[in-house]
Design an enzyme around this catalytic site. Structure first.
Site, PDB file in Angstrom:
ATOM      1  CB  CYS A 293      30.917  23.538  34.556  1.00  0.00           C
ATOM      2  SG  CYS A 293      30.285  25.208  34.369  1.00  0.00           S
TER       3      CYS A 293
ATOM      4  CD  GLU B 242      34.389  29.564  40.887  1.00  0.00           C
ATOM      5  OE1 GLU B 242      33.270  29.008  41.006  1.00  0.00           O
ATOM      6  OE2 GLU B 242      34.850  30.344  41.740  1.00  0.00           O
TER       7      GLU B 242
END
Ligand code: NAD
Length: 474
Positions: free
Chosen positions: A264, A230
């Site tokens: 993110c 991720e």
């Protein structure tokens, strides 16, 4: 047992505030932790889902009773403003219910026909790596499904947030987690490298592309170690000419600056249809200018400092490249405080070409670029002109325009009239390109924590009629 260096965690808002000191695990300490997790695996696997569920539910009750304590620790250790730290702390307990509910449903046995079945077994010992920006919620997003599906875990918190990592592990112990089922190794990249090389069956990683790449390289000769990556983003918002402008501005500002841009899913690239370009820019700049920067626990603060002085230096360096990339700076807000505090920044471009590293790399600070577009299709192409593929948003009153983007924009998250930073733990969460290797976390994390095993099953005895031609009876 080898414990070499001492890792000191210092609050970014007060350099004299030492949040904790931790022994960094060297190769031998990492190997010992993995061995303990390996030894604990058979009993945890065989304990059955009721026994595991009981521990997970106790953890959820403890975590929800101690939200305030975790909020203060996150704010202190990584500098998140109180509202932001609290919203992270509040995600920890609900993750358990989602995992035990919809998450476990995904790995229930398949039985497509009589005599055919597939079951999902735990992989064994899983290494979990946490990023600094969600030091509780994101490791928890790997740990909870790993444990629920019967794996044991070795958890390496970010070296910027070791105290939050240790706090989480203590709550698992409070919940009655048997010894060895959740091991913690503290330390920086050396500890991370040692853990990747160790005898683990999988690596569940949330962090930067650079580290994800290093992990891919480190496991080239160990294809049995599943990698769930991720990684970062360079996320985009499309503002259509028919958008509710106040909504567009608010969602964009939150997406640019929440967690001081260290998400993110932070918005980096905003593509605005020409008719609303100037009013959108003017309103956005005004909101960014008004965002209150301050110490994390001061009342009414929107954003705290960046997590470290190194992060501040990198942001400043990237900001310095905007002009060379062909951008015109609209603003950089003076935070009125020393580094690692910073203010929001905005740069405008005259065309959608994105060639310069300033435009392409993840920046991880409150800095965004505005680009003009003629229509939705140009905007879609510009969003896809990225090495990353994590999150995008479309702000429009037209459902049809939004629907046109679905499947055409290459991101794991695509929101409508909501910013890029909004995500639900009840949905899959992941990205493509440099954002990840297509093993989405969120509710689907149970899938990468397990391996399917296919079964052809029969209770019938020997049947002579089933013999292939040319085969004698036994
Ligand atoms: P990072 O990659 O610097 O560190 C993450 C972890 O990897 C830390 O525990 C670190 O000690 C370890 N590590 C560093 N080098 C290593 C190596 N060579 N081998 C093994 N381990 C190593 O990331 P960060 O700065 O903590 O977090 C920010 C990054 O994380 C950003 O890129 C952000 O976009 C990304 N992120 C992604 C998601 C997502 O879900 N996709 C969520 C949050 C953050």
């Amino acid at each position: 047992m080898g414990m070499s260096e001492i890792l000191e965690s210092v609050s970014p808002s007060a350099p004299s505030d030492v949040v904790g000191r931790f022994a960094a695990a060297d190769d031998a300490a990492v190997a010992a932790a993995v061995a303990r997790a390996r030894a604990a695996f058979p009993a945890w696997r065989d304990a059955g889902s009721d026994a595991r569920t009981a521990v997970l539910e106790r953890f959820a009750r403890i975590a929800s009773a101690r939200v305030e304590e975790l909020t203060l620790l996150i704010a202190r250790e990584v500098g998140k403003a109180r509202w932001d730290a609290e919203s992270e702390a509040r995600l920890v307990a609900p993750k358990i219910a989602v995992t035990l509910g919809d998450g476990m449903k995904l790995v229930e046995p398949l039985a497509p026909a009589p005599g055919q079945r597939a079951t999902y077994r735990p992989r064994g010992v899983l290494a979990v790596y946490g990023p600094f920006n969600f030091p509780a919620h994101l490791p928890n997003g790997h740990i909870a499904p790993a444990l629920a599906t019967g794996n044991t875990v070795v958890f390496k918190p970010s070296e910027i947030a070791p105290a939050v990592g240790a706090w989480m592990a203590e709550r698992w112990r409070d919940a009655g987690m048997p010894d060895g089922v959740l091991e913690v190794v503290q330390g920086g990249p050396d500890t991370g490298r040692a853990l990747a090389r160790a005898d683990v069956d999988g690596i569940l990683f949330t962090g930067s592309y650079a580290t994800g790449r290093a992990l891919l390289e480190a496991t080239l000769d160990a294809p049995q170690k599943i990698l769930a990556l991720e990684l970062g983003g360079s996320n985009a918002i499309i503002v259509c000419a028919d958008a509710d402008l106040d909504l567009a501005v608010t969602e964009a500002a939150i997406s640019i600056a929440a967690t001081t841009g260290q998400r993110c899913t932070a918005a980096r690239r905003i593509f605005v249809e020409r008719p609303v370009r100037e009013p959108f820019q003017e309103k956005l700049a005004a909101v960014l200018r008004g965002l209150r920067v301050g110490a994390p626990l001061e009342p009414g603060v929107f954003m705290g400092p960046l997590a470290s002085l190194a992060a501040h230096a990198r942001l400043e360096q990237m900001r310095g490249l905007a002009a060379a990339a062909g951008g015109e700076r609209v603003l950089t807000v003076d935070p009125g405080r020393p580094p690692p505090y910073t203010g929001a920044g905005l740069v405008r471009f005259e065309a959608t070409a994105q060639r310069h590293p300033y435009q392409r790399e993840e920046i991880f600070g409150p800095e965004a670029a505005l680009y003009p577009v003629d229509d939705l299709d140009e905007a879609i192409a510009a969003v896809n002109d990225s090495d990353y593929g994590l999150a995008a948003s479309v702000i429009t009153c037209s459902r049809a325009k939004y629907e046109r983007c679905i499947g055409r924009i290459r991101t794991g998250v695509l929101n409508w009239n909501k910013g890029t930073v909004g995500a639900s733990g009840r949905l899959p969460f992941g990205g493509s390109g440099k954002s990840g290797n297509d093993r989405p976390a969120g509710v689907t994390a149970t899938l990468y924590c397990t391996a399917p095993q296919a079964h052809l099953e029969s209770e019938a005895g020997f049947a002579p009629s089933a013999l292939p031609p040319g085969m004698p009876r036994p």
